[in-house]
Design a protein around this motif. Sequence first.
Motif, mmCIF file in Angstrom:
data_model
loop_
_atom_site.group_PDB
_atom_site.id
_atom_site.type_symbol
_atom_site.label_atom_id
_atom_site.label_comp_id
_atom_site.label_asym_id
_atom_site.label_seq_id
_atom_site.Cartn_x
_atom_site.Cartn_y
_atom_site.Cartn_z
ATOM 1 N N LEU A 1 10.451 8.527 13.044
ATOM 2 C CA LEU A 1 9.967 8.294 11.688
ATOM 3 C C LEU A 1 10.528 6.960 11.219
ATOM 4 C CD1 LEU A 1 10.544 11.746 9.906
ATOM 5 C CD2 LEU A 1 8.456 10.920 11.015
ATOM 6 N N ASP A 2 9.694 6.199 10.486
ATOM 7 C CA ASP A 2 10.207 4.953 9.930
ATOM 8 C C ASP A 2 10.974 5.261 8.640
ATOM 9 O OD1 ASP A 2 8.444 4.888 7.635
ATOM 10 O OD2 ASP A 2 6.900 3.893 8.818
ATOM 11 N N GLY A 3 11.574 4.248 8.058
ATOM 12 C CA GLY A 3 12.398 4.447 6.864
ATOM 13 C C GLY A 3 11.649 5.062 5.704
ATOM 14 N N TYR A 4 10.410 4.627 5.483
ATOM 15 C CA TYR A 4 9.617 5.212 4.398
ATOM 16 C C TYR A 4 9.343 6.688 4.670
ATOM 17 C CZ TYR A 4 8.648 0.335 3.123
ATOM 18 O OH TYR A 4 8.762 -0.987 2.776
ATOM 19 N N GLN A 5 9.019 7.004 5.912
ATOM 20 C CA GLN A 5 8.738 8.395 6.261
ATOM 21 C C GLN A 5 9.979 9.267 6.097
ATOM 22 O OE1 GLN A 5 7.159 7.408 10.150
ATOM 23 N NE2 GLN A 5 5.120 8.093 9.534
ATOM 24 N N TRP A 6 11.147 8.729 6.420
ATOM 25 C CA TRP A 6 12.378 9.484 6.219
ATOM 26 C C TRP A 6 12.583 9.813 4.748
ATOM 27 C CZ3 TRP A 6 15.495 12.349 9.025
ATOM 28 C CH2 TRP A 6 15.488 12.192 10.415
ATOM 29 N N SER B 1 0.830 -1.201 0.000
ATOM 30 C CA SER B 1 0.000 0.000 0.000
ATOM 31 C C SER B 1 0.868 1.255 0.000
ATOM 32 C CB SER B 1 -0.939 0.000 1.213
ATOM 33 O OG SER B 1 -0.187 0.043 2.416
ATOM 34 N N SER B 2 0.281 2.330 -0.444
ATOM 35 C CA SER B 2 0.999 3.594 -0.555
ATOM 36 C C SER B 2 1.436 4.134 0.808
ATOM 37 C CB SER B 2 0.122 4.631 -1.241
ATOM 38 O OG SER B 2 0.780 5.881 -1.299
ATOM 39 N N VAL B 3 2.591 4.778 0.808
ATOM 40 C CA VAL B 3 3.086 5.447 2.015
ATOM 41 C C VAL B 3 3.156 6.968 1.808
ATOM 42 C CG1 VAL B 3 4.372 3.462 2.886
ATOM 43 C CG2 VAL B 3 5.497 5.054 1.322
ATOM 44 N N LEU B 4 2.614 7.445 0.701
ATOM 45 C CA LEU B 4 2.749 8.863 0.358
ATOM 46 C C LEU B 4 2.024 9.811 1.305
ATOM 47 C CD1 LEU B 4 2.622 8.849 -3.543
ATOM 48 C CD2 LEU B 4 4.607 8.853 -2.017
ATOM 49 N N SER C 1 -0.155 14.349 8.734
ATOM 50 C CA SER C 1 -0.482 14.980 10.020
ATOM 51 C C SER C 1 0.539 16.037 10.443
ATOM 52 C CB SER C 1 -0.612 13.922 11.118
ATOM 53 O OG SER C 1 0.623 13.271 11.318
ATOM 54 N N PHE C 2 1.716 16.035 9.839
ATOM 55 C CA PHE C 2 2.750 17.012 10.199
ATOM 56 C C PHE C 2 2.668 18.293 9.387
ATOM 57 C CE2 PHE C 2 4.769 12.918 11.348
ATOM 58 C CZ PHE C 2 4.932 13.149 12.702
ATOM 59 N N ALA C 3 1.859 18.307 8.340
ATOM 60 C CA ALA C 3 1.684 19.485 7.472
ATOM 61 C C ALA C 3 3.022 20.045 6.987
ATOM 62 C CB ALA C 3 0.861 20.553 8.174
ATOM 63 N N ILE C 4 3.914 19.162 6.599
ATOM 64 C CA ILE C 4 5.237 19.583 6.111
ATOM 65 C C ILE C 4 5.097 20.414 4.851
ATOM 66 C CG2 ILE C 4 7.460 18.765 5.218
ATOM 67 C CD1 ILE C 4 7.080 16.285 7.049
ATOM 68 N N ASP C 5 4.088 20.139 4.056
ATOM 69 C CA ASP C 5 3.916 20.868 2.808
ATOM 70 C C ASP C 5 3.301 22.255 2.990
ATOM 71 O OD1 ASP C 5 1.475 19.809 3.557
ATOM 72 O OD2 ASP C 5 0.958 19.072 1.562
ATOM 73 N N ASP C 6 2.996 22.637 4.226
ATOM 74 C CA ASP C 6 2.488 23.974 4.515
ATOM 75 C C ASP C 6 3.665 24.946 4.550
ATOM 76 O OD1 ASP C 6 1.393 26.323 5.437
ATOM 77 O OD2 ASP C 6 0.753 25.509 7.372
#
Length: 185
Positions: A156-161, A85-88, A93-98
């Motif tokens: 953060l897990d590896g995908y999140q990193w 499944s996607s991890v994108l 929840s962190f709103a990094i793209d804000d």
Amino acid sequence: MSATTAAPHPRIAELLHELTESRKELFAVVHALPSSVRDMPMPDGQWTVAQILEHLCIVEDGGGRLISKLMKQAKEAGAFETDSSSVLHALDSFAIDDTTRRIEAPPQVHPKGDQTVADSMERLQAIRERLVTALIQGSGLALGTVSHPHPLFGPLDGYQWLLVMSMHERRHVAQIRRQYAENLS
């Protein structure tokens, strides 16, 4: 079961795509600026394009080394991916793209100001090539089972990193566009 497959695992493939797209955006915006503008001092101590690129080199080099460490941990634990499944959206929840919210970089990743735009772009390419090679070789490892704390977002897990690396780069693309809007065509 082997971690290396002919085609990257779907999670690695989607993250490689994100990393590729964020890099294309970065290089496109930098190339769109006249070279005379790239090193122009910015008001209020904002970083120049050269400094932003140097910062990205520091962050991605460290991030790549961390991903390699996490991959080694997953391999040693025999953790192979069973979920495709996607991890994108793992960081929504962190709103990094804000990009309206300023995030202060820790001092250890501040640029020293001693790299040119060309030097940093070349270095970014080499760092990315090492990361991609490592990801292809470790494709199939369960990077969701290994984690490391991020200075701002916690564990953060590896995908999140990997995702945060792409999102971080896009934040700086937006910064360059904002700071140099009148110089972009």
